[in-house]
Each structure stands twice: as structure tokens, then as C-alpha cells.
Design an enzyme around this catalytic site. Structure first.
Site, PDB file in Angstrom:
ATOM      1  N   ASP A 136       0.830  -1.155   0.014  1.00  0.00           N
ATOM      2  CA  ASP A 136      -0.064   0.001  -0.131  1.00  0.00           C
ATOM      3  C   ASP A 136       0.800   1.187   0.031  1.00  0.00           C
ATOM      4  OD1 ASP A 136      -2.373  -1.404   0.060  1.00  0.00           O
ATOM      5  OD2 ASP A 136      -2.619  -1.207   2.345  1.00  0.00           O
ATOM      6  N   ARG A 187      -1.547  -0.407  -8.602  1.00  0.00           N
ATOM      7  CA  ARG A 187      -2.849   0.132  -8.162  1.00  0.00           C
ATOM      8  C   ARG A 187      -3.034   1.556  -8.386  1.00  0.00           C
ATOM      9  NH1 ARG A 187      -3.802  -0.944  -2.190  1.00  0.00           N
ATOM     10  NH2 ARG A 187      -4.318  -3.155  -2.730  1.00  0.00           N
ATOM     11  N   GLY A 191      -5.783   8.713  -3.574  1.00  0.00           N
ATOM     12  CA  GLY A 191      -4.940   9.100  -2.465  1.00  0.00           C
ATOM     13  C   GLY A 191      -5.641   9.440  -1.139  1.00  0.00           C
TER      14      GLY A 191
HETATM   15  C1  LIG Z   1      -8.666  -1.016  -3.246  1.00  0.00           C
HETATM   16  C2  LIG Z   1      -8.285   0.282  -2.799  1.00  0.00           C
HETATM   17  C3  LIG Z   1      -7.186   0.145  -2.202  1.00  0.00           C
HETATM   18  C4  LIG Z   1      -6.571   1.415  -1.805  1.00  0.00           C
HETATM   19  N1  LIG Z   1      -5.268   1.623  -1.337  1.00  0.00           N
HETATM   20  C5  LIG Z   1      -4.919   2.810  -1.180  1.00  0.00           C
HETATM   21  C6  LIG Z   1      -3.512   3.198  -0.776  1.00  0.00           C
HETATM   22  O1  LIG Z   1      -2.772   2.195  -0.727  1.00  0.00           O
HETATM   23  N2  LIG Z   1      -3.068   4.262  -0.306  1.00  0.00           N
HETATM   24  C7  LIG Z   1      -4.131   5.427  -0.467  1.00  0.00           C
HETATM   25  O2  LIG Z   1      -3.490   6.447  -0.145  1.00  0.00           O
HETATM   26  N3  LIG Z   1      -5.297   5.417  -0.655  1.00  0.00           N
HETATM   27  C8  LIG Z   1      -5.670   4.006  -1.029  1.00  0.00           C
HETATM   28  N4  LIG Z   1      -7.025   4.060  -1.324  1.00  0.00           N
HETATM   29  C9  LIG Z   1      -8.024   4.843  -0.908  1.00  0.00           C
HETATM   30  C10 LIG Z   1      -8.091   6.073  -2.356  1.00  0.00           C
HETATM   31  O3  LIG Z   1      -7.027   6.772  -2.132  1.00  0.00           O
HETATM   32  C11 LIG Z   1      -9.273   7.075  -2.013  1.00  0.00           C
HETATM   33  O4  LIG Z   1      -9.002   7.615  -0.745  1.00  0.00           O
HETATM   34  C12 LIG Z   1     -10.729   6.337  -1.860  1.00  0.00           C
HETATM   35  O5  LIG Z   1     -10.758   5.192  -2.664  1.00  0.00           O
HETATM   36  C13 LIG Z   1     -11.773   7.298  -2.299  1.00  0.00           C
HETATM   37  O6  LIG Z   1     -11.528   7.774  -3.611  1.00  0.00           O
HETATM   38  P1  LIG Z   1     -12.473   7.585  -4.790  1.00  0.00           P
HETATM   39  O7  LIG Z   1     -11.624   6.921  -5.737  1.00  0.00           O
HETATM   40  O8  LIG Z   1     -13.352   6.298  -4.464  1.00  0.00           O
HETATM   41  O9  LIG Z   1     -13.168   8.763  -5.089  1.00  0.00           O
HETATM   42  P2  LIG Z   1     -14.015   9.878  -4.409  1.00  0.00           P
HETATM   43  O10 LIG Z   1     -14.308  11.073  -5.539  1.00  0.00           O
HETATM   44  O11 LIG Z   1     -13.469  10.031  -3.252  1.00  0.00           O
HETATM   45  O12 LIG Z   1     -15.519   9.011  -4.386  1.00  0.00           O
HETATM   46  C14 LIG Z   1     -16.133   8.790  -5.295  1.00  0.00           C
HETATM   47  C15 LIG Z   1     -17.467   8.179  -4.824  1.00  0.00           C
HETATM   48  O13 LIG Z   1     -17.147   6.839  -4.221  1.00  0.00           O
HETATM   49  C16 LIG Z   1     -17.784   6.588  -3.040  1.00  0.00           C
HETATM   50  N5  LIG Z   1     -17.031   6.802  -1.699  1.00  0.00           N
HETATM   51  C17 LIG Z   1     -15.756   6.886  -1.912  1.00  0.00           C
HETATM   52  N6  LIG Z   1     -15.525   6.886  -0.458  1.00  0.00           N
HETATM   53  C18 LIG Z   1     -16.216   6.354   0.397  1.00  0.00           C
HETATM   54  C19 LIG Z   1     -16.503   6.267   1.510  1.00  0.00           C
HETATM   55  N7  LIG Z   1     -15.170   6.289   2.391  1.00  0.00           N
HETATM   56  N8  LIG Z   1     -17.636   6.008   2.259  1.00  0.00           N
HETATM   57  C20 LIG Z   1     -18.718   5.862   1.233  1.00  0.00           C
HETATM   58  N9  LIG Z   1     -18.754   6.064   0.061  1.00  0.00           N
HETATM   59  C21 LIG Z   1     -17.511   6.492  -0.459  1.00  0.00           C
HETATM   60  C22 LIG Z   1     -18.901   7.863  -2.925  1.00  0.00           C
HETATM   61  O14 LIG Z   1     -20.110   7.449  -3.481  1.00  0.00           O
HETATM   62  C23 LIG Z   1     -18.456   8.968  -3.517  1.00  0.00           C
HETATM   63  O15 LIG Z   1     -19.008   9.945  -4.295  1.00  0.00           O
HETATM   64  C24 LIG Z   1      -7.476   2.863  -2.091  1.00  0.00           C
HETATM   65  C25 LIG Z   1      -8.834   2.460  -2.479  1.00  0.00           C
HETATM   66  C26 LIG Z   1      -9.218   1.453  -2.874  1.00  0.00           C
HETATM   67  C27 LIG Z   1     -10.479   1.590  -3.703  1.00  0.00           C
END
Ligand SMILES: Cc1cc2nc3c(=O)[nH]c(=O)nc-3n(C[C@H](O)[C@H](O)[C@H](O)COP(=O)(O)OP(=O)(O)OC[C@H]3O[C@@H](n4cnc5c(N)ncnc54)[C@H](O)[C@@H]3O)c2cc1C
Length: 311
Positions: A136, A187, A191
Site C-alpha cells: 500500500d 494499483r 490518495g
Molecule cells: C482497493 C483500494 C485500495 C486503496 N489503497 C490505497 C492506498 O494504498 N493508499 C492510499 O492513499 N489510498 C488508497 N485507497 C483509497 C483511495 O486513495 C481513496 O481515498 C478512496 O478510494 C476514495 O476515492 P475514490 O476514488 O473512490 O473517489 P471519490 O471521489 O473520493 O469518491 C467517489 C464516490 O465513491 C463513494 N465513496 C468514496 N469513498 C467513500 C467512503 N469512504 N464511504 C462511502 N462512499 C465512498 C462515494 O459514492 C463517492 O461519491 C484505496 C482505495 C481502494 C478502492
């Protein structure tokens, strides 16, 4: 702007000892306690049970034993042993062999060399049992060192590992080119951490635009990239680009977090895409949980209702 304030607020709360004690007491206490929406449970057995349910509906998973920023080498060693145990338990269970981990959990902030040794212990066991290990990505002070360590183990021939790049970071296109050239699996995420303007885009529109650019780089030139997002606009863009480039669904996967947008996970799977769910579990779930709240303050409502009901 609101995104950044919210992340900052929840980051500050995540440091609260009282809140952590209170949440830890109630969060996973019952089958329907509030933290269970995002955390599979405290034990590996609970995580394996969650993985079985996902697999039954055609999804795959990566299991993450939660923990980060350990303060002593003894804790790092304990976390490493715990991961070795998780590998054995998963191998015996018959579920898919895929785990995610954080380098600060293995002692990166205490002693870099020992954390690399710990990682190698895990990669050895993982290779024996044919696991894939995703490292990660943590906040920006660790980006360089995480990528360096990834490259080090890659050059030592551990080919069962991959890393994460964050579209919020201005540096990520150069990192993606480097990972692509080496053949390291990436991946892509937006962020999860509050980052300074100097290193990271602050506006959602900028982070999203960077995500689309990186997604295209990874799909066109990378090795089996994972597009990790719940954002329908990012998913539409990835699908459109894959179609335009003639990339079949076996060439990449979508990834989402446990408990978030289950409807979208099922829909993509039904349409023939590979979907991997990140399944976090373990006793150290509080910082992860707070990051999920920070991403979507609306989540706080159900937590407060849950605490009020469970007490
Ligand atoms: C498999 C996976 C692994 C990850 N690994 C890392 C990592 O190693 N390092 C790192 O910094 N980040 C990691 N992340 C987190 C990532 O960086 C984001 O913070 C997170 O995925 C929210 O961003 P989004 O792309 O979904 O878009 P956003 O624009 O934040 O969200 C889009 C939509 O997704 C839904 N959503 C998003 N978050 C939530 C929530 N918490 N609760 C409910 N609904 C939500 C909502 O419907 C929102 O409108 C990971 C995410 C995933 C999916």
C-alpha cells in the site's frame, strides 16, 4: 477545498486517544456494529468468511491485516509474524491468495533495513504459497522510500509484489513511467491522505484529471494495472479507454473497498469485469476507519447512530 478540510479534520480526530478507546470498544462488538460496514472483523477467520462471501458472488479480494506506524522493532516483528500466520491461514482456507500491507507496519519508521528484511520474510512465504503482495502507499513522506523498496525487492527477483500510486501527487506520472518500464504492477488510487499543496493537487477536479491520465498510461503501457476507485466517472473513463485500445477485461482489474459501493462492484462483475475488494481486518482498525469517514462525512451519521444504539 471541502475535501481537504474534511480529511484534515478526521486526520486530527484519528489522533484522539479517547475516541479510539470509545470506538474500539463499540465498533465491532456485534455483528451489526457500526465499524463492520468497512472492517470485516478483528480476526483472520472473520476476514476469510467475508472473502468467501465475496467469492461466492464472483468477486475476488485482497486481505489487509490492519496496522501502521509501529513504534518499535518488537512491534514490527510481531506484525511480520502475524502476516506470516495470515499467509498460512489463507493458504489452508482455499480462498484467493492476495494480501496488502503497509511498510510502516513492518517497521519502516524505526529501521529501514529491518523493515526490508521483514518484507522479504513475507515475500518469501508468499512466493512459496503463490501469493501476490500489494505494498500500500502511505502519505507523501513515504512515497520515495516505498518505491525504492519496491524496486529493491523487484531487483532481488521478488516478482510477486506490486505497489500503489496516488493521482493526487504531482510526481506520480514519472513514478508510473518508472514502474511501467520495470513491469511492476500498479494499483492506481486518488490518495487517502491530507497532503501539502507543494506535492499534491488540492482540488478534486485536478486529482480526477490526473487519475484519468495515469489510468491511460497504466492501461496502455503497464502490467495488469488495478484501477481502484468508487467514482463512476473514473470507471466510465477506464472502460472507454480500454474499449478504444482493444483491451479485454483480463488485462486489468477494478478494485474497491470492502463495504463501499457494493452495487457498483456487482454491476461491473455482471458486465464481465474483474473486481477485487480490499478486505481490511484486525484490531488496529481505527486509523483506516477514520480515513473512510474523512472521505465522506455523510458516513459520520450512521456511526453516531450506531454508537448511540450500541451503548
Ligand atoms: C482497493 C483500494 C485500495 C486503496 N489503497 C490505497 C492506498 O494504498 N493508499 C492510499 O492513499 N489510498 C488508497 N485507497 C483509497 C483511495 O486513495 C481513496 O481515498 C478512496 O478510494 C476514495 O476515492 P475514490 O476514488 O473512490 O473517489 P471519490 O471521489 O473520493 O469518491 C467517489 C464516490 O465513491 C463513494 N465513496 C468514496 N469513498 C467513500 C467512503 N469512504 N464511504 C462511502 N462512499 C465512498 C462515494 O459514492 C463517492 O461519491 C484505496 C482505495 C481502494 C478502492
Amino acid at each position: 477545498m471541502i475535501d481537504q478540510v474534511s480529511k484534515l479534520f478526521f486526520h486530527a480526530l484519528a489522533g484522539s486517544h479517547t475516541l479510539k478507546t470509545l470506538a474500539s470498544r463499540y465498533g465491532l462488538r456485534r455483528r451489526d456494529s457500526f465499524a463492520r460496514r468497512f472492517i470485516a472483523g478483528e480476526t483472520v477467520d472473520e476476514a476469510i468468511a467475508a472473502a468467501r462471501e465475496l467469492e461466492a458472488s464472483g468477486l475476488t479480494e485482497t486481505l489487509d491485516l490492519l496496522g501502521e506506524s509501529v513504534a518499535t522493532m518488537a512491534e514490527a516483528d510481531q506484525a511480520t509474524r502475524a502476516y506470516l500466520d495470515v499467509i498460512e491461514r489463507i493458504a489452508l482456507s482455499g480462498i484467493e491468495r492476495n494480501i496488502s500491507l503497509k511498510l510502516t507496519q513492518l517497521g519502516l519508521t524505526v529501521d529501514r533495513a529491518t523493515s526490508v528484511d521483514n518484507l522479504r520474510r513475507i515475500l518469501e512465504a508468499a512466493a512459496t504459497h503463490e501469493f501476490f503482495v500489494r505494498i500500500d502507499m502511505e502519505n507523501s513522506p513515504y512515497t520515495d522510500v516505498t518505491l525504492d523498496i519496491m524496486e529493491t525487492v523487484w531487483r532481488l527477483d521478488y516478482r510477486n509484489a506490486g505497489v500503489v500510486l496516488q493521482s493526487c501527487l504531482r510526481r506520480s506520472p514519472a513514478d508510473a513511467r518508472r514502474m511501467n518500464a520495470l513491469g511492476i504492477r500498479v494499483r492506481l488510487v486518488k490518495g487517502a491522505y491530507k497532503e501539502p499543496r507543494r506535492v499534491a493537487y488540492q482540488r478534486k477536479t485536478e486529482v480526477d484529471a490526473a487519475f484519468v491520465d495515469l489510468m491511460k498510461m497504466l492501461l496502455a503501457e503497464g502490467t495488469y494495472p488495478a484501477i481502484a476507485t468508487h467514482d463512476p466517472a473514473m470507471i466510465v473513463a477506464a472502460r472507454a479507454f480500454a474499449t478504444k485500445e482493444g483491451l479485454t477485461p483480463e488485462r486489468f482489474e477494478f478494485q474497491m473497498l470492502y463495504g463501499i459501493r457494493r452495487d457498483l462492484q456487482a454491476q461491473l462483475r455482471a458486465e464481465g469485469f474483474r473486481v477485487r475488494v480490499y478486505v481490511p481486518f484486525g484490531r488496529e482498525w481505527f486509523p483506516y476507519f477514520m480515513r473512510r469517514l474523512g472521505e465522506r462525512p455523510a458516513n459520520v451519521g450512521f456511526v453516531i447512530r450506531g454508537i448511540a444504539r450500541d451503548r
